[in-house]
Structures are given as C-alpha cells and as structure tokens.
Design a protein around this motif. Structure first.
Motif, mmCIF file in Angstrom:
data_model
loop_
_atom_site.group_PDB
_atom_site.id
_atom_site.type_symbol
_atom_site.label_atom_id
_atom_site.label_comp_id
_atom_site.label_asym_id
_atom_site.label_seq_id
_atom_site.Cartn_x
_atom_site.Cartn_y
_atom_site.Cartn_z
ATOM 1 N N PHE A 1 44.511 52.762 37.362
ATOM 2 C CA PHE A 1 43.627 52.649 35.859
ATOM 3 C C PHE A 1 44.341 51.334 35.250
ATOM 4 O O PHE A 1 45.562 51.310 35.206
ATOM 5 C CB PHE A 1 43.813 53.601 35.184
ATOM 6 N N PHE A 2 43.495 50.526 34.766
ATOM 7 C CA PHE A 2 43.683 49.879 33.494
ATOM 8 C C PHE A 2 42.756 49.715 32.729
ATOM 9 O O PHE A 2 41.868 49.511 32.397
ATOM 10 C CB PHE A 2 43.898 48.663 34.908
ATOM 11 N N PRO A 3 43.632 48.594 31.540
ATOM 12 C CA PRO A 3 42.580 48.600 30.161
ATOM 13 C C PRO A 3 42.075 47.743 30.422
ATOM 14 O O PRO A 3 40.904 47.988 29.854
ATOM 15 C CB PRO A 3 43.950 47.725 29.180
ATOM 16 N N GLY A 4 41.568 46.771 31.305
ATOM 17 C CA GLY A 4 40.363 46.019 30.664
ATOM 18 C C GLY A 4 40.807 44.712 32.012
ATOM 19 O O GLY A 4 40.569 43.726 32.331
ATOM 20 N N ALA A 5 39.059 44.599 32.223
ATOM 21 C CA ALA A 5 38.652 43.573 33.381
ATOM 22 C C ALA A 5 39.310 42.347 32.735
ATOM 23 O O ALA A 5 38.811 41.546 31.767
ATOM 24 C CB ALA A 5 37.590 43.435 33.980
ATOM 25 N N PHE A 6 39.462 40.932 33.164
ATOM 26 C CA PHE A 6 39.222 39.259 33.105
ATOM 27 C C PHE A 6 40.319 39.409 32.029
ATOM 28 O O PHE A 6 40.082 39.181 30.976
ATOM 29 C CB PHE A 6 38.100 39.289 32.425
ATOM 30 N N THR A 7 41.348 40.369 31.805
ATOM 31 C CA THR A 7 43.060 40.372 30.869
ATOM 32 C C THR A 7 43.040 39.595 31.863
ATOM 33 O O THR A 7 44.118 40.120 33.179
ATOM 34 C CB THR A 7 42.941 41.708 30.384
ATOM 35 N N GLY A 8 45.024 39.368 31.426
ATOM 36 C CA GLY A 8 46.236 38.492 32.256
ATOM 37 C C GLY A 8 46.939 39.508 33.349
ATOM 38 O O GLY A 8 46.524 39.433 34.450
ATOM 39 N N VAL A 9 47.127 40.777 32.357
ATOM 40 C CA VAL A 9 47.941 41.887 33.634
ATOM 41 C C VAL A 9 47.124 42.669 34.482
ATOM 42 O O VAL A 9 47.016 42.715 35.513
ATOM 43 C CB VAL A 9 49.076 42.160 32.623
ATOM 44 N N CYS A 10 46.037 42.983 33.886
ATOM 45 C CA CYS A 10 45.173 43.785 34.679
ATOM 46 C C CYS A 10 44.547 43.104 35.960
ATOM 47 O O CYS A 10 44.091 43.158 36.987
ATOM 48 C CB CYS A 10 43.927 44.418 34.374
ATOM 49 N N THR A 11 43.712 42.086 35.906
ATOM 50 C CA THR A 11 43.800 40.521 37.187
ATOM 51 C C THR A 11 44.708 40.629 38.086
ATOM 52 O O THR A 11 44.833 40.783 38.943
ATOM 53 C CB THR A 11 43.315 39.227 36.616
#
Length: 159
Positions: free
Chosen positions: A39-49
């Motif tokens: 699970f990750f907070p949101g696509a196209f964000t630094g740490v998630c990418t």
C-alpha cells in the motif's frame, strides 16, 4: 488493523495492468500466492515512486519465489496505468478509489495540511495461499520505506 496470523480481508477492486481488469484477493490466492500487497499513499509522489520502483527492481527475487507483488493506492486505475507506464512497472496496481480496502485494513491516513484525507499508510502485507497474513508492516511516517529484504525474507519463509 489485521496483523500477522490474521485472515487477510478479502476484496475485489480494479486492477491497473495496462488495461483495467478486476482483481479479487481470494480468487488470486490459489494461483498467485504468496501475494505481497504494498500500500502507498499516492502515485507520482517522490517516496511512493521510489518504493514502487524498488519493488520493480527486486521483482525477479519475488518471481523466483513464485510470489506476486501488487501496489495498492487510492488513485484511479487510469492514473495508476499511467504511473505504471512512466515507471516501467511490470506488476499490477490495485485501485482503491473508494477507500474500501484501506478502511478494511485499518490503514487510512490524512494529510490535514494538504486537505488530503483517507489515503493509505505506507504498508506491506504478505498473504499466503490460505489467506493468512504472514507478514505485516505499517508505517505512520509516509517518508519511510519498507525493509525490502525483510519482505523478501517473509516470502522466502513460505517457500
């Protein structure tokens, strides 16, 4: 929030895999277990990418263990397909657009200062063929990535 040893909450949701298909955890367990749900907070964000690209970089190790990796976020399946394409991700991304899975797993997080509510805490669950969670990791800090070697070891323990 389910923990190690608990039954994984079942769900059905859109799967971004280049197209948009349906993914049902219980239906996939027979053929794809163990399953890693990242699970990750949101696509196209630094740490998630960075996290999803690291899972991609380590995908061969999971493939060697006959495990399947899936990312899960609140993003729409269409946004997730673009995220997959831009980052050359070979694994599917599950869209929890309505926040049902996040709520079921008890991992919702808010960014009050940004006016963003109900995204997933960065979390990893390994689910075995019986639907049992054999590994769980949940971070309250969205800037912290999982210990990837630990996730691989948890999968390897099931081999």
């Amino acid at each position: 929030m389910p923990a190690t040893g608990d039954a994984a909450p079942d769900f059905t949701a859109p799967l971004a895999n280049g197209d948009v298909d349906e993914f049902s955890l219980s239906a996939e367990l027979d053929e794809e277990a163990p399953i890693v749900l990242a699970f990750f907070p949101g696509a196209f964000t630094g740490v998630c990418t960075e996290e999803m690209c690291t899972f991609q970089d380590r995908l061969a190790a999971f493939d060697d263990l006959d495990a399947s990796v899936y990312g899960v976020s609140r993003d729409s399946p269409f946004a997730l397909n673009e995220f997959r394409a831009q980052n050359d991700l070979e694994f599917g991304l599950i869209s929890d657009f309505n926040k049902e899975i996040i709520d079921e797993y008890g991992i919702a997080m808010d960014f009050d200062d940004l006016g963003v509510y109900g995204v997933a805490k960065r979390s990893v669950f390994v689910v075995d063929a019986d639907g049992e969670i054999t590994y769980s990791w949940v971070s309250d800090d969205p800037g912290v990535e999982p210990e990837y070697a630990e996730v691989e070891a948890a999968v390897e323990d099931l081999a």
